[in-house]
Structure formats: structure tokens, C-alpha cells
Design an enzyme around this catalytic site. Structure first.
Site, PDB file in Angstrom:
ATOM      1  N   CYS A 164       0.809  -1.226   0.000  1.00  0.00           N
ATOM      2  CA  CYS A 164       0.000   0.000   0.000  1.00  0.00           C
ATOM      3  C   CYS A 164       0.841   1.276   0.000  1.00  0.00           C
ATOM      4  CB  CYS A 164      -0.934  -0.011   1.198  1.00  0.00           C
ATOM      5  SG  CYS A 164      -1.873  -1.538   1.329  1.00  0.00           S
ATOM      6  N   HIS A 304      -2.943   7.735   6.258  1.00  0.00           N
ATOM      7  CA  HIS A 304      -3.147   6.447   5.597  1.00  0.00           C
ATOM      8  C   HIS A 304      -4.543   5.943   5.942  1.00  0.00           C
ATOM      9  CE1 HIS A 304      -1.959   2.845   3.534  1.00  0.00           C
ATOM     10  NE2 HIS A 304      -2.222   2.090   4.589  1.00  0.00           N
ATOM     11  N   GLU A 315      -1.094   4.897  13.682  1.00  0.00           N
ATOM     12  CA  GLU A 315      -0.815   6.131  12.940  1.00  0.00           C
ATOM     13  C   GLU A 315      -1.094   7.359  13.802  1.00  0.00           C
ATOM     14  OE1 GLU A 315      -1.488   8.143   8.531  1.00  0.00           O
ATOM     15  OE2 GLU A 315      -2.898   6.594   9.224  1.00  0.00           O
ATOM     16  N   LYS A 336      -9.708   7.552   2.384  1.00  0.00           N
ATOM     17  CA  LYS A 336     -10.234   6.187   2.252  1.00  0.00           C
ATOM     18  C   LYS A 336     -11.644   6.053   2.798  1.00  0.00           C
ATOM     19  CE  LYS A 336      -5.695   3.900   2.313  1.00  0.00           C
ATOM     20  NZ  LYS A 336      -4.846   5.087   2.472  1.00  0.00           N
ATOM     21  N   HIS A 341      -9.790   1.676  -0.067  1.00  0.00           N
ATOM     22  CA  HIS A 341      -8.338   1.501  -0.107  1.00  0.00           C
ATOM     23  C   HIS A 341      -7.905   1.016  -1.484  1.00  0.00           C
ATOM     24  CE1 HIS A 341      -4.333   0.943   0.996  1.00  0.00           C
ATOM     25  NE2 HIS A 341      -4.462   0.272   2.136  1.00  0.00           N
ATOM     26  N   PHE A 402       1.681  -3.332   3.963  1.00  0.00           N
ATOM     27  CA  PHE A 402       2.070  -4.655   4.441  1.00  0.00           C
ATOM     28  C   PHE A 402       3.553  -4.869   4.111  1.00  0.00           C
ATOM     29  CE2 PHE A 402      -2.291  -7.020   4.216  1.00  0.00           C
ATOM     30  CZ  PHE A 402      -2.761  -6.208   5.240  1.00  0.00           C
TER      31      PHE A 402
END
Length: 414
Positions: A164, A304, A315, A336, A341, A402
Site C-alpha cells: 500500500c 493512511h 498512525e 479512504k 483503499h 504490508f
């Protein structure tokens, strides 16, 4: 020796909410959602039946149909967004030194649709029936390669794969390429089309997706106490980066200046961030240092913000670690919440949102934030539910992937 400055002169995107940068930002600020029931394949046996699916995309608006058939869907999205961005920039590449213009495009998964379709053909009809275009369609570098072919670009051209964070990493490396003097112009961003039978099944198996099938538009809930996972989406974001002096001399319309970039890794877990968000915090610190600005100069952070418990809490902790008391004075929102996403494309689309926020003096909201999770800190401003008119001089965009990948971009008013 003075550092070469890098500016953004072209924007393009394809998302479930809109097929242009202007359209996307208007819809985001209007609190609209691009999340809906999936229609492109049979979802009857899936526990999740919705996503950020692009319903009426026509790639032939951008390339000839014959050429489009040689591209997987993620490449088609990338080419469409690149076409918008190049047109927006006003560049005529036939007048440029082709070796000074490159393309770096990230993707987390690449041509998964092609892999699925050709595997079915292999099993049903045998190896002789697999398409000769299988490899050119499925390879991750097909997006950057096709953009280079479309415009005759002969400079640095490659694909970055970091889940991502792919789109943000691609932009950052393109930025560094111009600063290093190796290129003058870069077409860069990210593309993804993993909303496929296998793609959806894989994330369902990982139990990382929201299952709010009765209300898809309310399913993506970053920083909300009632979140239940992220929403899988597809699309692309492409930007044209250009060395400042040459852009100014040709009279280009400049959106903003790319000020800084940094990348780190958590070294912690393949899918989960550390609870304190230490890797993300370090990426933000390094990006601010690279930009040569103080933390108090940041007005807005496009988080994010996936809508998963682990990400939202980590975050938020990282932002407080970096910004201290200023964390309670700046605005933080998650795109998002409206579009889901986009995996490897998310960082590019979200940087475009930051640029539009600077140009429009408006901050898009975190929609569906009805019940803010106190573990994300109730004193932090996540711009709930409604857009806000506000002067934005400098914005920061986070992308976390990831593998523990962290990428941070800083962009400012020119």
C-alpha cells in the site's frame, strides 16, 4: 550547490468516485462515497459484497482499443490517469529530450485479473490456449512501460512494489531522480485493480475487510469506534513532476512544490504495524527534515487511515510522537473513508488530494466518523463528516504498507 526544486504540473486519476482530479476533490468535499455493491463478478458466496468498484470505465477514451486489449485493468487505469496528467501539464513530449523524461509507477499486486483469467484458461483448455499477451499484461511494470511507449519516454522507467506504499514510494523515487539531475520530468504514481474474485477472496480470508453489506457507503470508517475493517477498491493516480526552473520558463501552470520524501520500515510484522507507530513516525520526521521545514508548518495530514484498528491507533500515535502539541492544531483526514483503499494506488491519489486541498483552501472530511475512537485521541482533529474551508500551505501524506513499509511525502504551496 543548490538543491533542484521539483514541482507538480499535471494531475490525473481514476477512482470509483470520479475520473478526474477535480471531480474527485469536489465529490470528497461533498461527503460523497464511491463504495457500492460489486457488479463485475458473482459475489453470492463472498462474505463481503461491496468495494470501490469503477463501474463505467472506458479505456478507449485514452488509447486505441487494439492497444487496450494488451493491457490488464490496472494498466488501463494507469494509462488513463497518465493521459489526464500529461494533458493537464501542457507538455509536448515530442519537443523534449526523451532521455530526460521517465516514468515510475507503483503497484501492490499488478495484473491479478490477467493471472486469474489465464489460469482458468490453462485448466479448462490446456497450455496451448494461454494468451501470448499474458506476460505483458500481468507484469507489474506494464503500467510504467505502457506510459513510456505511449509518449516515447526514454528516461528511467521501472515499477515499485511495496504493497500500500507503492504509489508514494514511486513518487518519492521520481522526486529524487529529478533532484539528482538524472531527469527533468517524471510521470509517476500508482495503479491497482485487485477487486477481482481472487483478490477479494484473499482479503476476505485474511478477515481484514469490512463486512457491512447492508450499508456499503457507511462501511469505511477510519478512526471510528465502530469500524470493522477496510474497503477494497481500485483505480490509479498519476502526476507529472517537473524541475521548477524549466517549468517556470515554459510558463507551466504549477499546482504545488514537492518538498520532501522519506521511507522507513517497521521491521516488526508482515501485516501489522507496531502499536506506537515508530516506523511511520520516523518516516514523517525524515520527510520534514528533507523538506527543510519545521513540524509546526504542517497544516494538514492526509492519513493512511485505513479503518482498521491496528492502523488507526498506530498512525495516530505516530502523529503525536512527531508533532507533539501541534498534533492538536493541525487537521487530519482520511480519503479512504470515501473511496476505500486503492492499495498500491492510494498514495498517489492521496497526494493529489493534498495538492487540491492546497489549491482550493479546503480540507476533505473523514466521512462516517460518527463515534471517534478515544484510543486515537479525542483531542485530535480528524475533520469528521464535513469538509472545512481552511488555508493549507503545506500538507503531508502518509502511506503505510504490508511488509512494514512507510512512505511520507510533503507538498507545499508554490
Amino acid at each position: 550547490m543548490n538543491k533542484r526544486r521539483v514541482v507538480i504540473t499535471g494531475l490525473g486519476c481514476v477512482t470509483a468516485l470520479a475520473e478526474s482530479a477535480d471531480g474527485l476533490f469536489t465529490a470528497l468535499c461533498g461527503g460523497k462515497s464511491g463504495i457500492s455493491t460489486i457488479e463485475s463478478f458473482d459475489i453470492s458466496e463472498y462474505p463481503v459484497k461491496f468495494g470501490g468498484e469503477i463501474k463505467s470505465f472506458d479505456v478507449t477514451k485514452y488509447v486505441e482499443q487494439r492497444e487496450s486489449k494488451r493491457m490488464d485493468r490496472f494498466t488501463q487505469f494507469a494509462v488513463a490517469a497518465a493521459s489526464q496528467a500529461v494533458s493537464d501539464s501542457g507538455l509536448d513530449f515530442s519537443r523534449e529530450d526523451a532521455f530526460r523524461v521517465g516514468s515510475i509507477v507503483g503497484t501492490g499486486i499488478g495484473g491479478i485479473k490477467e493471472i486469474e483469467e489465464q489460469h482458468i484458461r490453462l485448466l479448462d483448455k490446456g497450455p496451448r490456449k494461454v494468451s501470448p499477451f499474458c506476460v505483458p499484461r500481468l507484469m507489474g511494470n506494464a503500467a510504467s512501460g505502457n506510459i513510456a511507449i505511449l509518449y516515447g519516454l526514454r528516461g528511467p522507467n521501472f515499477c515499485l512494489v511495496s504493497a500500500c506504499a507503492s504509489g508514494a514510494h514511486a513518487i518519492g523515487e521520481a522526486f529524487f531522480n529529478i533532484i539528482a539531475g538524472r531527469s527533468d520530468i517524471m510521470v509517476t504514481g500508482g495503479a491497482e485493480a485487485a477487486l477481482t474474485p481472487l483478490g477479494l477472496a484473499s482479503f476476505c480470508a485474511a478477515r481484514s475487510l469490512s463486512t457491512r453489506n447492508d450499508d456499503p457507503e457507511a462501511s469505511s470508517r477510519p478512526f471510528d469506534k465502530d469500524r470493522d475493517g477496510f474497503v477494497l477498491s481500485e483505480g490509479a493516480g498519476i502526476l507529472v513532476l517537473e524541475e521548477y526552473e524549466r517549468a517556470r520558463k515554459r510558463g507551466a501552470d504549477i499546482y504545488a512544490e514537492l518538498l520532501g520524501y522519506a521511507a522507513t520500515d517497521d521491521g516488526y510484522h508482515i501485516t501489522a504495524p507496531p502499536p506506537d507507530g515508530a516506523g511511520a513516525a520516523e518516516a514523517m520526521k525524515l520527510a520534514l527534515t528533507d523538506a527543510g521545514i519545521d513540524k509546526e508548518e504542517i497544516d494538514y495530514i492526509n492519513a493512511h487511515g485505513t479503518g482498521t484498528e491496528l492502523n488507526d491507533i498506530a498512525e495516530s500515535a505516530a502523529i503525536k510522537t512527531v508533532f507533539g502539541d501541534h498534533a492538536y492544531k493541525l487537521a487530519v483526514s482520511s480519503t479512504k473513508s470515501s473511496i476505500g483503499h486503492l492499495l498500491g494506488a492510494s498514495g498517489a491519489v492521496e497526494l493529489i488530494v493534498c495538492i487540491k486541498a492546497i489549491n482550493e483552501s479546503s480540507i476533505p472530511p473523514t466521512v462516517n466518523l460518527d463515534n471517534q475512537d478515544e484510543r486515537c485521541d479525542l483531542k485530535m482533529d480528524y475533520v469528521p463528516l464535513e469538509a472545512r474551508q481552511a488555508k493549507v500551505n503545506i500538507a503531508l501524506s502518509n502511506s503505510l504498507g504490508f511488509g512494514g513499509h512507510n512512505a511520507c511525502l510533503v507538498v507545499g504551496k508554490i
